[in-house]
Enzyme design. Structure first.
Site, PDB file in Angstrom:
ATOM      1  N   ASP A   1      30.201  26.829 -92.028  1.00 55.88           N
ATOM      2  CA  ASP A   1      29.928  26.237 -90.573  1.00 55.88           C
ATOM      3  C   ASP A   1      30.539  27.108 -89.565  1.00 55.88           C
ATOM      4  O   ASP A   1      31.695  26.969 -89.184  1.00 55.88           O
ATOM      5  CB  ASP A   1      30.316  24.747 -90.560  1.00 55.88           C
ATOM      6  CG  ASP A   1      30.133  24.257 -89.242  1.00 55.88           C
ATOM      7  OD1 ASP A   1      29.600  24.819 -88.235  1.00 55.88           O
ATOM      8  OD2 ASP A   1      30.892  23.077 -89.042  1.00 55.88           O
TER       9      ASP A   1
ATOM     10  N   LYS B   1      29.538  31.393 -79.370  1.00 51.26           N
ATOM     11  CA  LYS B   1      28.252  31.001 -80.159  1.00 51.26           C
ATOM     12  C   LYS B   1      27.243  30.530 -79.130  1.00 51.26           C
ATOM     13  O   LYS B   1      26.053  30.764 -79.282  1.00 51.26           O
ATOM     14  CB  LYS B   1      28.482  29.846 -81.009  1.00 51.26           C
ATOM     15  CG  LYS B   1      27.449  29.254 -81.791  1.00 51.26           C
ATOM     16  CD  LYS B   1      27.793  28.045 -82.887  1.00 51.26           C
ATOM     17  CE  LYS B   1      26.713  27.394 -83.493  1.00 51.26           C
ATOM     18  NZ  LYS B   1      27.213  26.318 -84.393  1.00 51.26           N
TER      19      LYS B   1
ATOM     20  N   GLU C   1      22.429  22.674 -89.512  1.00 54.59           N
ATOM     21  CA  GLU C   1      23.563  21.955 -89.508  1.00 54.59           C
ATOM     22  C   GLU C   1      23.401  20.298 -89.836  1.00 54.59           C
ATOM     23  O   GLU C   1      23.815  19.932 -90.819  1.00 54.59           O
ATOM     24  CB  GLU C   1      24.425  21.997 -88.328  1.00 54.59           C
ATOM     25  CG  GLU C   1      25.069  23.447 -87.916  1.00 54.59           C
ATOM     26  CD  GLU C   1      25.189  23.974 -86.732  1.00 54.59           C
ATOM     27  OE1 GLU C   1      25.337  22.785 -85.612  1.00 54.59           O
ATOM     28  OE2 GLU C   1      25.715  24.726 -86.306  1.00 54.59           O
TER      29      GLU C   1
ATOM     30  N   ASP D   1      25.720  14.401 -84.068  1.00 49.91           N
ATOM     31  CA  ASP D   1      26.767  15.447 -84.173  1.00 49.91           C
ATOM     32  C   ASP D   1      27.432  15.924 -82.819  1.00 49.91           C
ATOM     33  O   ASP D   1      26.821  16.627 -81.948  1.00 49.91           O
ATOM     34  CB  ASP D   1      26.175  16.675 -84.742  1.00 49.91           C
ATOM     35  CG  ASP D   1      27.162  17.869 -85.127  1.00 49.91           C
ATOM     36  OD1 ASP D   1      28.277  17.865 -84.505  1.00 49.91           O
ATOM     37  OD2 ASP D   1      26.675  18.963 -85.446  1.00 49.91           O
TER      38      ASP D   1
END
Ligand code: AMP
Length: 508
Positions: free
Chosen positions: A8, A69, A147, A169
Site C-alpha cells: 500500500d 503521491k 485500494e 477511507d
C-alpha cells in the site's frame, strides 16, 4: 516460485504484507508497521526513507519530500534537490526500494513479485507512473489493485452473498469513498469519489488552531510560519492528542517553552468533536454524492468498511453509524489495504487455482468521463459525455449530432476527457474531422466511442441516412441502438472515419 508481497503505497504512510502459510501478515519495516512515505536526501549523498526522513521534514525541508503521491503521474512536477531535478516517480521508487529491502530481510528471501495498490480514481498516467516506480525499484509488478478493492478482499467478505460495500477511507492527507459490488469472488468498483485535500492532517490542524488561539499574542510571525520548528512541535503534540482522544475522553497537551510561553491545556473529547464537526460533515456530504451518483440509497449498502488511520477517531465511526450504518472496523485499519494486496499477490503467483487463497476477479472502471464538444441549441459549446466516469471497462457509448449550416462539408469533433461539461483546452485529447454530403437540410452524424481495458479509445464516426432503421429508431426513442450501430459498422453499411485516441495522454 518465491513469495510475493502486497504494498500500500500511501500518501502519508506505506505498508507491506505477505500471504504465507495460509494467512496474511503485515511486514514490519524497521520494526514498525507503517513506513512514512517521506524521503530525505542528505548532503553526503545518503538517502533516508521513512521515520528518519520524516524527522528531517522540518530541519531540512528543502531536501526532504513528503506526500509526493499527490503528484505522481504529473510530468511537470519536479523536486529540486542538491542541484538535481527529481520526479514523484523517483521518490516513489525510493520508498518501494526500502520496502523491497526490508521485506526481503524479513522474509529471508529476495522478494520480486508485488501487487501495488492505487486509489480507484487514479488516471492512466498515475497508474503508469506507479507501475514504473515499482519496476525501477526492482519489483515485478504483478498488477495494480484499487485500494477499496484491496480493503474489501482483506475484510474477508462473505462469499456466499452478493453485496454492495461502501469503503470509507480516511488517511493522513486524503479521503476516498468507494462503492463496490461483490458477487461471489468478483469485485467491481461501481463509483468512487473523495476529497484529496482532507485527511488526518486537517484534524491535527483544528487542535493546533485551538492551541494557537490561546498563545498568539506571545508568538512572533517567524515562529508561527508553517515550516518553523515550533510549528512542528505543535503539530506533533496535536497529533498525539488527537490519537489519545480516540482512546480516552480527555487529553493533556503540554509543550514547554514554545512561542515565548508554555502550553498546558486539557482538551476533552466533546470540545474536539465540536472542532472537527465541519470536517466530518464534508465526508458525509461526499458519501451522499457518491450514493447519488451510483443511483443508490444508504439502504442498498450491505456493509460499510473503514480504512485508514483516521477512522480510529470515535467521532468518525459515530458519524458513519448515524448517517449510513454501523461500520465494520478492523483492528488494523492502516494495514488492511496492504493485506488485501498480499492476498491478491498470492493469488496471481499461485501455481494453481487450488493453492490460491481465494480466486478473485477484479473489474476496473473509467476514472473520467469522455465526450465530444457540441454546439447546443442556444449556441453554447459544451461537452456531451458518451462514456460516463465509473463505467466498467471495456465500454462503449454513442451520440447523434447534426450539421449546423446549409451545405456544410465537414464536421469537426473534438474529444474531451472531463467530468465537466465545460470544454477546456487542457482536457482536449484529439479530434476527428468527418466529410459529409453537403445538403440544404441538416445531415445527421453518429459518433461511437469504444474504450478498451487499457484506456485506448476507438472513435468511429459516420454520416447516417435519415432513411436508415437506426436513425428512425433514434428519432422515436432518442436512444442510439448500440448493437445495431456496431452491426452496421461490421457489415460495412456505413462509411466510417476512425481515430484511435490514447486517453492515457498527459494533460497539458
Ligand atoms: P494512514 O494514511 O492511513 O496511515 O493514516 C494516517 C493518519 O491516521 C494520520 O493523520 C494519523 O494521525 C491518523 N491516525 C493514526 N492513528 C490514529 C488514532 N489512533 N486516532 C486518530 N487518528 C489516527
Amino acid at each position: 516460485m518465491g513469495l510475493s508481497v502486497g504494498i500500500d503505497l500511501g500518501t502519508s504512510n506505506s505498508t507491506a504484507a505477505v500471504y504465507r502459510r495460509g494467512k496474511v501478515e503485515s511486514i514490519p519495516i524497521e520494526g514498525k508497521k507503517v513506513l512514512p512515505s517521506v524521503v530525505s536526501y542528505k548532503d553526503n549523498g545518503q538517502i533516508l526513507v521513512g521515520h528518519s526522513a520524516k524527522a528531517r521534514l522540518y530541519i531540512d525541508p528543502q531536501n526532504t519530500v513528503s506526500s509526493s503521491k499527490r503528484f505522481i503521474g504529473d510530468s511537470n512536477k519536479q523536486y529540486h534537490i542538491h542541484n538535481k531535478a527529481l520526479t514523484p516517480v523517483d521518490i516513489a521508487q525510493e520508498i518501494l526500494k526500502k520496502i523491497k529491502t526490508e521485506a526481503s530481510k524479513y522474509l529471508g528471501e529476495e522478494v520480486k513479485d508485488a501487487v501495488i495498490t492505487i486509489p480507484a480514481y487514479f488516471t492512466d498516467e498515475q497508474r503508469e507512473a506507479t507501475k514504473k516506480a515499482g519496476e525501477l525499484a526492482g519489483f515485478n509488478v504483478l498488477r495494480l489493485l484499487s485500494e477499496p478493492t484491496a480493503a474489501a478482499i482483506a475484510y474477508g467478505l462473505d462469499k456466499e452473498r452478493n453485496q454492495t460495500i461502501m469503503v470509507y477511507d480516511l488517511g493522513g492527507g486524503t479521503f476516498d469513498v468507494s462503492i463496490l459490488k461483490v458477487e461471489g469472488n468478483s469485485f467491481e468498483v461501481e463509483a468512487v469519489d473523495g476529497d484529496s485535500l482532507l485527511g488526518g492532517d486537517d484534524f491535527d490542524e483544528k487542535i493546533m488552531n485551538y492551541l494557537l488561539s490561546n498563545v498568539s499574542n506571545g508568538a512572533s510571525a517567524n515562529q508561527m510560519s508553517p515550516g518553523s520548528l515550533s510549528m512542528q512541535r505543535l503539530k506533533e503534540a496535536a497529533e498525539e492528542a488527537k490519537k489519545e482522544l480516540s482512546e480516552s475522553d480527555f487529553t493533556d497537551i503540554s509543550i514547554p517553552d514554545i512561542f515565548g510561553t508554555h502550553i498546558d491545556e486539557e482538551v476533552d473529547v466533546e470540545t474536539f468533536n465540536k472542532m472537527i464537526q465541519p470536517l466530518l460533515e464534508r465526508t458525509i456530504n461526499k458519501i451522499n454524492e457518491v450514493l447519488e451518483e451510483a443511483d443508490l440509497t444508504k439502504r442498498d449498502i450491505s456493509r460499510v468498511i473503514l480504512v485508514g488511520g483516521s477512522t480510529r477517531m470515535r467521532a468518525v465511526q459515530e458519524a458513519v453509524t448515524q448517517n449510513i450504518k454501523k461500520p465494520y472496523i478492523a483492528d488494523n485499519v492502516d494495514e488492511i489495504v496492504a493485506q488485501g494486496a498480499a492476498i491478491m499477490a498470492a493469488n496471481l503467483s499461485a501455481p494453481s487455482i487450488d493453492t490460491a487463497p481465494v480466486p478473485i476477479e477484479v473489474k476496473d472502471v473509467t476514472a473520467h468521463s469522455l465526450g465530444i464538444g457540441f454546439l447546443s441549441e442556444n449556441d453554447e459549446y459544451r461537452v456531451v459525455h458518451l462514456i460516463k466516469r465509473n463505467t466498467v471497462l471495456p465500454c462503449t457509448g454513442a451520440e447523434m449530432g447534426f450539421t449546423r449550416y446549409p451545405n456544410q462539408k465537414n464536421v469537426r469533433m473534438a474529444v474531451y476527457r472531463t467530468n465537466d461539461t465545460i470544454p477546456l483546452d487542457e482536457h482536449l485529447l484529439g479530434e476527428l474531422v468527418l466529410s459529409v454530403t453537403p445538403k440544404e437540410e441538416p445531415v445527421s452524424v453518429v459518433a461511437l466511442f469504444e474504450l478498451d481495458n487499457s484506456g485506448v479509445l476507438t472513435f468511429s464516426s459516420a454520416e447516417l441516412s435519415p432513411d436508415s432503421a437506426l436513425f428512425r429508431e433514434y428519432s422515436q426513442t432518442e436512444v442510439i441502438n448500440l448493437r445495431a450501430l456496431k452491426e452496421m459498422i461490421e457489415n460495412k453499411e456505413l462509411k466510417i472515419k476512425q481515430a484511435t485516441i490514447d486517453t492515457n495522454k498527459q494533460e497539458a
